[in-house]
Design an enzyme around this catalytic site. Structure first.
Site, mmCIF file in Angstrom:
data_model
loop_
_atom_site.group_PDB
_atom_site.id
_atom_site.type_symbol
_atom_site.label_atom_id
_atom_site.label_comp_id
_atom_site.label_asym_id
_atom_site.label_seq_id
_atom_site.Cartn_x
_atom_site.Cartn_y
_atom_site.Cartn_z
ATOM 1 N N LYS A 186 0.823 -1.211 0.000
ATOM 2 C CA LYS A 186 0.000 0.000 0.000
ATOM 3 C C LYS A 186 0.864 1.272 0.000
ATOM 4 C CE LYS A 186 -3.548 -2.578 -0.221
ATOM 5 N NZ LYS A 186 -4.434 -3.286 0.651
HETATM 6 C C1 LIG Z 1 -5.486 -4.468 0.906
HETATM 7 C C2 LIG Z 1 -6.966 -4.276 0.989
HETATM 8 C C3 LIG Z 1 -7.689 -4.579 2.137
HETATM 9 C C4 LIG Z 1 -7.112 -5.368 3.285
HETATM 10 O O1 LIG Z 1 -6.055 -4.774 3.898
HETATM 11 P P1 LIG Z 1 -5.256 -5.588 5.039
HETATM 12 O O2 LIG Z 1 -4.508 -4.506 5.741
HETATM 13 O O3 LIG Z 1 -4.369 -6.541 4.315
HETATM 14 O O4 LIG Z 1 -6.242 -6.251 5.894
HETATM 15 C C5 LIG Z 1 -9.030 -4.233 2.210
HETATM 16 N N1 LIG Z 1 -9.638 -3.638 1.179
HETATM 17 C C6 LIG Z 1 -8.997 -3.369 0.028
HETATM 18 C C7 LIG Z 1 -9.738 -2.698 -1.073
HETATM 19 C C8 LIG Z 1 -7.645 -3.697 -0.106
HETATM 20 O O5 LIG Z 1 -7.013 -3.471 -1.265
#
Ligand SMILES: *Cc1c(COP(=O)(O)O)cnc(C)c1O
Length: 392
Positions: A190
Site C-alpha cells: 500500500k
Molecule cells: C489491501 C486491501 C484490504 C485489506 O487490507 P489488510 O490490511 O491486508 O487487511 C481491504 N480492502 C482493500 C480494497 C484492499 O485493497
C-alpha cells in the site's frame, strides 16, 4: 521506434520503498525493548489522526480488522444487510459475513471502477444498516451522493480506504472529519506500508472507545501498559474482544513512511505521467477516468484492454507482459465470482455485469515509489509492443 528489447531481469509488480530511515527506525524500536503495543503505536495514532484531520485513530494489525470493528461498533449482525462493491479485495465483504450480516453488492461505474451511487440506492431495503464503499485504486468514492443516501435511510458509512492514503474528496483528504468510520491498510503493497497494519479513523468518541476496547481482547482502557511502572495489573474484560492492535515495530515503520509520504507520492506521480503520455489515444487501451471532485492517490495504475480490438485475451496479454519480464496483477477478480460467494449466494458472473466486464479486461501495471521513470517507460513500451503485435 526501434525493435523492442526484452530486459534481462524481472521487473516486480510491487516492491517496498526502503530507505535508511526505515532500517534505523526498526532498529531503534527493537533496541528500545518495547516490542508490543506502546509509545510508538500511540505516536503513530496521534500523527496519523493529525495528518488526515480526524479526532481519533486506532492503530490496528490490518485494514481487515478495522473493517470488522467498524461494523461491530454499530452492533450490525445477523439479519442485517450491508451494501458494498463486488470490485474489491475479499476483506471488504468477508468482514460483513464475519459479523453475521449479509453483503449486498451494488455494481460499479465502468469509467472509474467505483461503486455507483444509483446502484446503491436500488439495493437499499428495510434491513440495510450500512454502506461500505471502496476508494478503489486511490480514487474517492462519491461521498457526497453516498452520504445523502446514508442520511435518507439512516445508514452507517464505513469507508474502505485501503487505497486511499493521500486520496482527496473535494480537496480534503479521505478521513478528514469522517461521518462514520474509515479503515486504512498499511499492508506491504500500500502507499504507506509497514508490512502488515491498519488503522480505524473516526470523529465519534463512542465508536473510537468501543473499537479500542474490542481491538485488544475487550480489555478495559489502558491495560496495554499493565507491565509498566505507572500501569496496574488489574484489568477487566468488558466483552470478548479481538487481538487486533498495532504494535511498536510496525508503528516504527509506519511513522517513517508517513514522514516520507510527499517524496514517495511525487515518485508515484512521475511513473503515472510516463504511462498516461504513452497510452493517450491508443484505441486498444482504455484508461481510468478521474472524477472532477477527486484527487487520485495513485495506489494502482488501472489499465483496461479493449477486447474487441485485440486478437488476444486479457489473460494472454498478461502472459505476453510476463514474457517481457514485467510483473502485473489484476484488481480485482470480481468478488461475486469467488467460490465462497458463489457457493453461498449462487451468483452468476453476469449478476454484476459492469464489475465483471471491468474485472475481465483489467491489468494493473507496476506502480510504486521505488519504480522509477525508466522502468515505467519500459513497461509502457512493453504494453505498446504487445498492442502493435496483436491489434486487429
Ligand atoms: C489491501 C486491501 C484490504 C485489506 O487490507 P489488510 O490490511 O491486508 O487487511 C481491504 N480492502 C482493500 C480494497 C484492499 O485493497
Amino acid at each position: 521506434m526501434g525493435e523492442f528489447q526484452v530486459r534481462k531481469d524481472w521487473l516486480a509488480f510491487c516492491l517496498p520503498d526502503i530507505s535508511e530511515a526505515e532500517v534505523e527506525a526498526v532498529g531503534a524500536a527493537v533496541r528500545s525493548g518495547w516490542w508490543a503495543k506502546g509509545p510508538r503505536t500511540m505516536e503513530f495514532e496521534k500523527q496519523f489522526a493529525a495528518y488526515v484531520g480526524a479526532k481519533h485513530c486506532i492503530g490496528l494489525n490490518s485494514c481487515t480488522a478495522a473493517l470488522h470493528l467498524a461494523l461491530l461498533t454499530q452492533g450490525i449482525g445477523p439479519g442485517d444487510e450491508v451494501i458494498t462493491t463486488p470490485l474489491t479485495f475479499a476483506s471488504t465483504a468477508n468482514t460483513i459475513l464475519h459479523v453475521g450480516a449479509t453483503p449486498v453488492f451494488a455494481d460499479i461505474d465502468p469509467d472509474t471502477g467505483l461503486i455507483d451511487p444509483d446502484e446503491i440506492e436500488k439495493k437499499v431495503t428495510p434491513r440495510t444498516r450500512a454502506v461500505v464503499p471502496v476508494h478503489y485504486s486511490g480514487l474517492a468514492a462519491d461521498l457526497g451522493r453516498i452520504g445523502e443516501i446514508c442520511d435518507a435511510h439512516g445508514l452507517f458509512l464505513s469507508e474502505d480506504a485501503a487505497h486511499a492514503v493521500e486520496t482527496r474528496y473535494n480537496g480534503e483528504l479521505i478521513g478528514h472529519h469522517p461521518r462514520g468510520a474509515v479503515s486504512y491498510s498499511f499492508y506491504a503493497t500500500k502507499n504507506l506500508a509497514c508490512g502488515e497494519g491498519g488503522a480505524l479513523i473516526t470523529d465519534d468518541d463512542e465508536i473510537a472507545a468501543r473499537a479500542r476496547v474490542l481491538s485488544c481482547h475487550g480489555m478495559s482502557a489502558g491495560a496495554w501498559n499493565r507491565y509498566g511502572k505507572g500501569g496496574s495489573w488489574r484489568y477487566d474484560i468488558e466483552e470478548p474482544g479481538y487481538k487486533y492492535n498495532m504494535f511498536d515495530i510496525q508503528a516504527a515503520l509506519a511513522l517513517t513512511q508517513l514522514a516520507r509520504m510527499d517524496d514517495m507520492q511525487r515518485r508515484r506521480f512521475e511513473a503515472v505521467q510516463v504511462y498516461e503520455e504513452a497510452f493517450a489515444g491508443v484505441p486498444e487501451l482504455r484508461l481510468q477516468k478521474t472524477p472532477a471532485y477527486c484527487h487520485h492517490s495513485r495506489h494502482l495504475y488501472i489499465l483496461r484492454i479493449v477486447p474487441e480490438r485485440l486478437s488476444i485475451s486479457r489473460d494472454q496479454f498478461i502472459e505476453e507482459l510476463k514474457a517481457r519480464n514485467v510483473g502485473v496483477s489484476v484488481h480485482f477478480i470480481a468478488l461475486h465470482t469467488m467460490s465462497a460467494y458463489v457457493g453461498r449466494f449462487g451468483y452468476r458472473s453476469e449478476d454484476f455485469p459492469r464489475a465483471y466486464a471491468f474485472s475481465e479486461s483489467e491489468i494493473s501495471l507496476p506502480l510504486y515509489s521505488a519504480l522509477g521513470r525508466e522502468n515505467a517507460a519500459y513497461v509502457a513500451e512493453a504494453v505498446l509492443d504487445i498492442v502493435k503485435k496483436y491489434r486487429k
